[in-house]
Every structure is written in C-alpha cells, then in structure tokens.
Design a protein around this motif. Structure first.
Motif, PDB file in Angstrom:
ATOM      1  N   GLU A  83       0.830  -1.203   0.000  1.00 13.30           N
ATOM      2  CA  GLU A  83       0.000   0.000   0.000  1.00 13.30           C
ATOM      3  C   GLU A  83       0.872   1.264   0.000  1.00 13.30           C
ATOM      4  OE1 GLU A  83      -3.752  -2.013   2.427  1.00 13.30           O
ATOM      5  OE2 GLU A  83      -2.389  -0.634   3.430  1.00 13.30           O
ATOM      6  N   GLN A  84       2.121   1.136   0.501  1.00 18.38           N
ATOM      7  CA  GLN A  84       3.018   2.287   0.499  1.00 18.38           C
ATOM      8  C   GLN A  84       3.721   2.449  -0.851  1.00 18.38           C
ATOM      9  OE1 GLN A  84       5.678   1.693   3.791  1.00 18.38           O
ATOM     10  NE2 GLN A  84       3.980   1.225   5.174  1.00 18.38           N
ATOM     11  N   GLY A  85       3.462   1.506  -1.759  1.00 23.30           N
ATOM     12  CA  GLY A  85       4.028   1.639  -3.094  1.00 23.30           C
ATOM     13  C   GLY A  85       5.360   0.960  -3.286  1.00 23.30           C
ATOM     14  N   ILE A  86       5.818   0.184  -2.294  1.00 29.01           N
ATOM     15  CA  ILE A  86       7.074  -0.541  -2.455  1.00 29.01           C
ATOM     16  C   ILE A  86       6.850  -1.697  -3.431  1.00 29.01           C
ATOM     17  CG2 ILE A  86       8.792  -1.941  -1.237  1.00 29.01           C
ATOM     18  CD1 ILE A  86       8.264  -0.276   1.228  1.00 29.01           C
ATOM     19  N   THR A  87       7.805  -1.942  -4.297  1.00 29.90           N
ATOM     20  CA  THR A  87       7.634  -2.941  -5.338  1.00 29.90           C
ATOM     21  C   THR A  87       7.807  -4.342  -4.771  1.00 29.90           C
ATOM     22  OG1 THR A  87       8.502  -1.375  -6.938  1.00 29.90           O
ATOM     23  CG2 THR A  87       8.368  -3.670  -7.635  1.00 29.90           C
ATOM     24  N   ILE A  88       6.735  -5.000  -4.477  1.00 27.71           N
ATOM     25  CA  ILE A  88       6.738  -6.397  -4.055  1.00 27.71           C
ATOM     26  C   ILE A  88       5.683  -7.103  -4.893  1.00 27.71           C
ATOM     27  CG2 ILE A  88       6.333  -8.032  -2.203  1.00 27.71           C
ATOM     28  CD1 ILE A  88       7.245  -5.990  -0.232  1.00 27.71           C
ATOM     29  N   ASP A  89       6.136  -7.898  -5.850  1.00 27.39           N
ATOM     30  CA  ASP A  89       5.178  -8.561  -6.726  1.00 27.39           C
ATOM     31  C   ASP A  89       4.349  -9.593  -5.970  1.00 27.39           C
ATOM     32  OD1 ASP A  89       7.149  -8.657  -9.785  1.00 27.39           O
ATOM     33  OD2 ASP A  89       5.956  -7.090  -8.862  1.00 27.39           O
ATOM     34  N   VAL A  90       5.030 -10.445  -5.218  1.00 29.06           N
ATOM     35  CA  VAL A  90       4.366 -11.536  -4.522  1.00 29.06           C
ATOM     36  C   VAL A  90       5.062 -11.734  -3.178  1.00 29.06           C
ATOM     37  CG1 VAL A  90       3.695 -13.964  -4.614  1.00 29.06           C
ATOM     38  CG2 VAL A  90       3.888 -12.659  -6.728  1.00 29.06           C
ATOM     39  N   ALA A  91       4.282 -11.984  -2.127  1.00 32.98           N
ATOM     40  CA  ALA A  91       4.857 -12.297  -0.821  1.00 32.98           C
ATOM     41  C   ALA A  91       4.896 -13.813  -0.664  1.00 32.98           C
ATOM     42  CB  ALA A  91       4.020 -11.673   0.287  1.00 32.98           C
ATOM     43  N   TYR A  92       6.062 -14.346  -0.349  1.00 36.36           N
ATOM     44  CA  TYR A  92       6.204 -15.795  -0.212  1.00 36.36           C
ATOM     45  C   TYR A  92       6.248 -16.179   1.258  1.00 36.36           C
ATOM     46  CZ  TYR A  92       7.022 -16.150  -5.202  1.00 36.36           C
ATOM     47  OH  TYR A  92       6.867 -16.095  -6.564  1.00 36.36           O
ATOM     48  N   ARG A  93       5.517 -17.243   1.589  1.00 33.39           N
ATOM     49  CA  ARG A  93       5.485 -17.782   2.944  1.00 33.39           C
ATOM     50  C   ARG A  93       5.842 -19.261   2.894  1.00 33.39           C
ATOM     51  NH1 ARG A  93       5.842 -13.610   6.369  1.00 33.39           N
ATOM     52  NH2 ARG A  93       4.067 -12.197   6.307  1.00 33.39           N
ATOM     53  N   TYR A  94       6.408 -19.756   3.981  1.00 29.52           N
ATOM     54  CA  TYR A  94       6.852 -21.140   4.037  1.00 29.52           C
ATOM     55  C   TYR A  94       6.298 -21.796   5.293  1.00 29.52           C
ATOM     56  CZ  TYR A  94      10.270 -19.053   0.880  1.00 29.52           C
ATOM     57  OH  TYR A  94      10.863 -18.360  -0.139  1.00 29.52           O
ATOM     58  N   PHE A  95       5.820 -23.028   5.165  1.00 30.86           N
ATOM     59  CA  PHE A  95       5.469 -23.794   6.350  1.00 30.86           C
ATOM     60  C   PHE A  95       5.549 -25.270   5.997  1.00 30.86           C
ATOM     61  CE2 PHE A  95       1.401 -23.791   4.229  1.00 30.86           C
ATOM     62  CZ  PHE A  95       0.713 -24.923   4.666  1.00 30.86           C
ATOM     63  N   ALA A  96       5.450 -26.119   7.004  1.00 34.31           N
ATOM     64  CA  ALA A  96       5.620 -27.553   6.780  1.00 34.31           C
ATOM     65  C   ALA A  96       4.783 -28.342   7.758  1.00 34.31           C
ATOM     66  CB  ALA A  96       7.092 -27.941   6.912  1.00 34.31           C
ATOM     67  N   THR A  97       4.389 -29.524   7.336  1.00 39.78           N
ATOM     68  CA  THR A  97       3.755 -30.516   8.197  1.00 39.78           C
ATOM     69  C   THR A  97       4.621 -31.768   8.123  1.00 39.78           C
ATOM     70  OG1 THR A  97       2.399 -31.484   6.436  1.00 39.78           O
ATOM     71  CG2 THR A  97       1.492 -29.556   7.588  1.00 39.78           C
ATOM     72  N   PRO A  98       4.366 -32.754   8.963  1.00 41.04           N
ATOM     73  CA  PRO A  98       5.181 -33.975   8.864  1.00 41.04           C
ATOM     74  C   PRO A  98       5.095 -34.647   7.496  1.00 41.04           C
ATOM     75  CG  PRO A  98       4.017 -33.915  10.960  1.00 41.04           C
ATOM     76  CD  PRO A  98       3.489 -32.770  10.149  1.00 41.04           C
ATOM     77  N   ARG A  99       4.047 -34.376   6.742  1.00 41.86           N
ATOM     78  CA  ARG A  99       3.852 -35.053   5.460  1.00 41.86           C
ATOM     79  C   ARG A  99       4.456 -34.302   4.280  1.00 41.86           C
ATOM     80  NH1 ARG A  99       0.499 -39.165   3.853  1.00 41.86           N
ATOM     81  NH2 ARG A  99       0.014 -39.227   1.629  1.00 41.86           N
ATOM     82  N   ARG A 100       4.462 -32.954   4.334  1.00 43.54           N
ATOM     83  CA  ARG A 100       4.850 -32.203   3.142  1.00 43.54           C
ATOM     84  C   ARG A 100       5.330 -30.813   3.533  1.00 43.54           C
ATOM     85  NH1 ARG A 100       0.754 -32.410  -1.896  1.00 43.54           N
ATOM     86  NH2 ARG A 100       2.253 -33.863  -2.797  1.00 43.54           N
ATOM     87  N   LYS A 101       6.195 -30.249   2.697  1.00 43.58           N
ATOM     88  CA  LYS A 101       6.622 -28.861   2.839  1.00 43.58           C
ATOM     89  C   LYS A 101       5.866 -28.008   1.825  1.00 43.58           C
ATOM     90  CE  LYS A 101      11.251 -29.797   4.635  1.00 43.58           C
ATOM     91  NZ  LYS A 101      11.049 -31.221   4.882  1.00 43.58           N
ATOM     92  N   PHE A 102       5.631 -26.732   2.196  1.00 41.18           N
ATOM     93  CA  PHE A 102       4.809 -25.863   1.363  1.00 41.18           C
ATOM     94  C   PHE A 102       5.490 -24.511   1.147  1.00 41.18           C
ATOM     95  CE2 PHE A 102       2.042 -28.679   3.749  1.00 41.18           C
ATOM     96  CZ  PHE A 102       1.183 -29.172   2.781  1.00 41.18           C
ATOM     97  N   ILE A 103       5.310 -23.976  -0.051  1.00 42.06           N
ATOM     98  CA  ILE A 103       5.676 -22.596  -0.358  1.00 42.06           C
ATOM     99  C   ILE A 103       4.412 -21.912  -0.842  1.00 42.06           C
ATOM    100  CG2 ILE A 103       7.076 -21.039  -1.762  1.00 42.06           C
ATOM    101  CD1 ILE A 103       9.151 -23.247  -2.017  1.00 42.06           C
ATOM    102  N   ILE A 104       3.987 -20.853  -0.124  1.00 43.93           N
ATOM    103  CA  ILE A 104       2.778 -20.120  -0.479  1.00 43.93           C
ATOM    104  C   ILE A 104       3.175 -18.846  -1.214  1.00 43.93           C
ATOM    105  CG2 ILE A 104       0.629 -19.105   0.370  1.00 43.93           C
ATOM    106  CD1 ILE A 104       1.083 -20.543   3.013  1.00 43.93           C
ATOM    107  N   ALA A 105       2.575 -18.632  -2.365  1.00 40.05           N
ATOM    108  CA  ALA A 105       2.720 -17.358  -3.069  1.00 40.05           C
ATOM    109  C   ALA A 105       1.458 -16.550  -2.779  1.00 40.05           C
ATOM    110  CB  ALA A 105       2.897 -17.578  -4.564  1.00 40.05           C
ATOM    111  N   ASP A 106       1.587 -15.555  -1.930  1.00 42.68           N
ATOM    112  CA  ASP A 106       0.443 -14.725  -1.517  1.00 42.68           C
ATOM    113  C   ASP A 106       0.314 -13.572  -2.499  1.00 42.68           C
ATOM    114  OD1 ASP A 106      -1.526 -13.336  -0.238  1.00 42.68           O
ATOM    115  OD2 ASP A 106      -0.259 -12.604   1.390  1.00 42.68           O
ATOM    116  N   THR A 107      -0.707 -13.628  -3.349  1.00 41.99           N
ATOM    117  CA  THR A 107      -0.857 -12.606  -4.384  1.00 41.99           C
ATOM    118  C   THR A 107      -1.921 -11.594  -3.994  1.00 41.99           C
ATOM    119  OG1 THR A 107      -2.538 -13.835  -5.627  1.00 41.99           O
ATOM    120  CG2 THR A 107      -0.239 -14.313  -6.124  1.00 41.99           C
TER     121      THR A 107
END
Length: 435
Positions: A83-107
């Motif tokens: 909202e302040q106008g900084i250039t961030i195309d996508v925010a990436y988040r990471y988390f994991a469970t015992p079964r799988r690892k995840f990368i979230i692209a928050d658009t």
C-alpha cells in the motif's frame, strides 16, 4: 517473470533432490475475502508461527479493538508495504507438516494487481481461489480462476470462506460450488476441489468441522498434503537449458568441464545419447554432478552439472535434449502475453528484449491478434494494443531462434518475459501457443 524477494526456486530444487515432498501453491481472491486470515490460520495451526510473533499479533488485535486474534495481521506487514508503493510482486510464505513442505505465493486481490497474480501462479502446482460465502462468485473469482488455467496450474481449489457468517448453510455452499463447477468446465480444468471453510474459526482448514456434517470432502490441509503433483511435471521431453559453463581449472580439476543448469523436462542419466542445440551435434552424458556429489539421474526441477563424453562447443543459452525429441528452433512466435507495463502499451512495431530459459534475444511485435476479456472470455479482435494488466494473443519475430515448446506442454521452455531495454523493467510475461 520478475519478482523481488526470494521465490524459493533454489530451495525447491534442494528439497526435491533430498527426496522431500514439496507443494508450491498460490492464493488468489477478491479483496477482503479472507485470504490473509486463511494463510495466518495455516501458519498458526502448522506451528510455524513463533511465540513472540503470536504474542505481538494478539497485542495488535487488542489495540485494534478486535475481540479475537486477528490472524491476518501475520501478513499485514507485507500488505502495508504494498500500500506504500514498495515494489513487491508476490509475498512468499513457508510452512511444513510432517507429510509435506509448502511454499505459499500470496498474491494481491486488487484488480490492478492482476499482473502480480500471474507472477505468483506461474510456478505454482496448485491455486487456491477464495470467495466470500455471502457474496458468492465475483468477477475477480472468475478472473483468477481463468488466469490459473491460462498459466496451466494443474490443480485448482475453490475455498468458500466465511461460512460462519451464513450459518454454515449447505444450500449457499452448493449454489456457489455448482456455479463455479459450470464456469470451470469452460476452462478445461482437470482437477477441481471445493471446500467450505471458516478461516477465522478454523472450520475445515486443518480438521473436518462438526458444523458441516453435509460436507463429505477433506479438510483444506488434508487436500494440500495429499494432492498428487509428481505426475504433473513433464518427464517425457528432455530439456536442459545450459546456464553456465564450468571450465577446466588448475589442480585436480584441470580436466573437468561441465554444464550447469536446471532440468526443465525429462530425465537425464549417464550414458544417455543427447543432442545439443542449436548446433545439432550429438554425444552421450558422461556424468551428472550436484553439490552433494554424483547422481544416477536428474529430473525437474533439479539443479545439476552435466558432463559430456565429447568436447563440443556448448555455451549459455544452448539446450541439451534427445536427438529424436527436440524443441522447435523458431524466430516466429505466437503467444498469450500478460502486459505489465503502465507507462506504455504493447503495440505492433515495438521492440523488446526477450528472456527465454537461459537464452536472450531481441524481438519486434508483428501483430496483436486479439485482446482477451478475462471476465467473459470474449476475444476482442479489434484491439490493436495491450494496456496494463491486459492479456492477449501476440505474434513476435525474434532476432535469434528460441528453442521453444508450447506452454501447455512445458511451462519452462514455453514461457518467456519481455524486457524494456531502455529501463530494464520486465514489461510482459508470455506463454507460447505455437512456434
């Protein structure tokens, strides 16, 4: 497709090499559909949030007058930057469970950030499209679902959020599900899952909720953990774009010559007969090395060094493939292009730099064939240019042949970006429809 910040591509390659199961997924939806709250809930319930972070969110929630812990605040920092106008195309988040690892692209959800949604979904295995149960499908819901299928994201999940605000009404859910299913049928989506949730209260996010006894499907996290993505990668068409040549050095490595890059398709093994484009010369693979040592095979998206039996002239931008299964060298490209530049439209006669795999070229726009209305899927064949966030079919002529596949067959060798040579800004993202 250019982003600021870490996209996780190198981490993904390392995880795949170590045998870890990883899923990249993008979240999309209209403004205020609860996307940030859902991500916060997944981070919290997967125990990825540190205690001091949670305490800070609880304090901020109290200060705002909220009667509950506002999980959306876990991602509000990055949203405030946008909202302040900084250039961030996508925010990436990471988390994991015992079964799988995840990368979230928050658009972002705003319509003016359509280009950012394209960036986030371009590397995703799965797309989550959120809708507010009170509002049902809106234009942004359809737009994001269409963009996900245009980008060949193989798995789509419609998350009907805020079910607590409609008293978990089964009829509301069924109406939204049926409407979306009908729309998705026009998009040729092969795997669609619809899940009713309350991101705020946690219903059907991690565990099945007792408040939706009429829903017989899995919880959202269960689906994310179990959706099969290994078969989505192209393991038939061998594609290895050369990124860097490792030359002989002094000492014990004086005879070593290898070609570094990321496998874009197929499976590479020592002893395989391969051809190097554009020269067309053939040889065999002598060995495949990684940072952890030699491997018996390499597959997407592993980053490796390939050694060849013969001394061939191989440089950055060349492609290692099979002799009888090669990409098409072409200078005439038809592609769907998402235009990302607000300063000038894409129009016939304009010239741009092209980045395609590890190869660079220059291109001129020969023709704008049509502009696509992402809400109605109508083709406007009278359009002669593409403005900011427009998507249309374009014909390009390049100075150097591109070693290309159709995007629907290989998202890596079928995708490219256009760069304004004067400003060095990424101004367009393209998906090759025919070469």
């Amino acid at each position: 497709m250019s982003t600021t910040g870490t996209t996780g591509t190198d981490d993904e390659a390392a995880l795949v090499h170590r045998g870890a199961d990883l899923l990249r997924f993008a979240t999309a939806g209209s403004v205020d559909d609860g996307k940030s709250t859902l991500i916060g809930r997944l981070l919290l319930d997967s125990k990825t949030v540190f205690e001091d972070q949670l305490a800070s969110v609880e304090r901020a929630s109290r200060d705002r007058g909220d009667e509950y812990t506002n999980l959306a605040l876990l991602t509000d920092g990055l949203r405030a930057e946008r909202e302040q106008g900084i250039t961030i195309d996508v925010a990436y988040r990471y988390f994991a469970t015992p079964r799988r690892k995840f990368i979230i692209a928050d658009t972002p959800g705003h319509v003016q950030y359509t280009r950012n949604m394209v960036t986030g979904a371009s590397t995703a295995d799965l797309a989550l499209v959120l809708v507010d149960a009170r509002k049902g499908l809106v234009e942004q819901s359809r737009r994001h679902a269409f963009l996900a299928t245009l980008l060949q994201v193989p798995h789509l999940v419609l998350v009907v959020n805020k079910m607590d605000l409609v008293d978990f009404d089964e009829e509301v859910f069924r109406r939204i599900r049926d409407e979306f299913t009908d729309f998705a049928a026009r998009l040729e989506v092969h795997d669609v899952q619809v899940v009713p949730v309350s991101a705020l209260e946690g219903d059907n996010v991690v565990s099945r909720s007792a408040r939706t006894p009429w829903y017989e499907g899995p919880s959202l996290l269960h689906h994310l953990e179990n959706v099969h993505v290994a078969g989505d990668r192209n393991l038939v068409d061998t594609r290895f774009p050369v990124q860097y040549v490792i030359r002989p050095q002094s000492g014990r490595h004086r005879d070593y010559r290898g070609y570094a890059g990321q496998v874009a398709g197929g499976v590479l093994r020592p002893g395989d007969e391969v051809m190097v484009l554009p020269s067309g010369l053939t040889t065999r693979i002598a060995g495949i090395d990684t940072a952890d040592g030699p491997v018996a095979e390499a597959f997407p998206p592993m980053s490796v060094v390939v050694r060849l039996e013969d001394e061939l002239d191989v440089s950055r931008g060349d492609m290692v493939c099979r002799p009888h299964n090669a990409p098409t060298p072409t200078q005439d490209v038809d592609a769907m292009v998402c235009w990302m530049d607000e300063s000038a439209p894409l129009a016939p006669g304009r010239k741009y730099a092209v980045k395609h795999t590890t190869r660079s070229a220059r291109a001129v726009v020969k023709e704008v064939q049509y502009r696509l209305d992402t809400d109605t899927l109508h083709r406007d064949e009278s359009a002669d240019r593409l403005g900011l966030n427009d998507i249309g079919r374009v014909r390009l002529r390049t100075t150097t042949p591109l070693l290309a596949d159709e995007y629907r067959r290989n998202r890596t060798t079928g995708g490219f970006v256009l760069v304004d040579e004067a400003t060095n800004r990424t101004v367009g993202a393209g998906m090759i429809t025919s070469a």
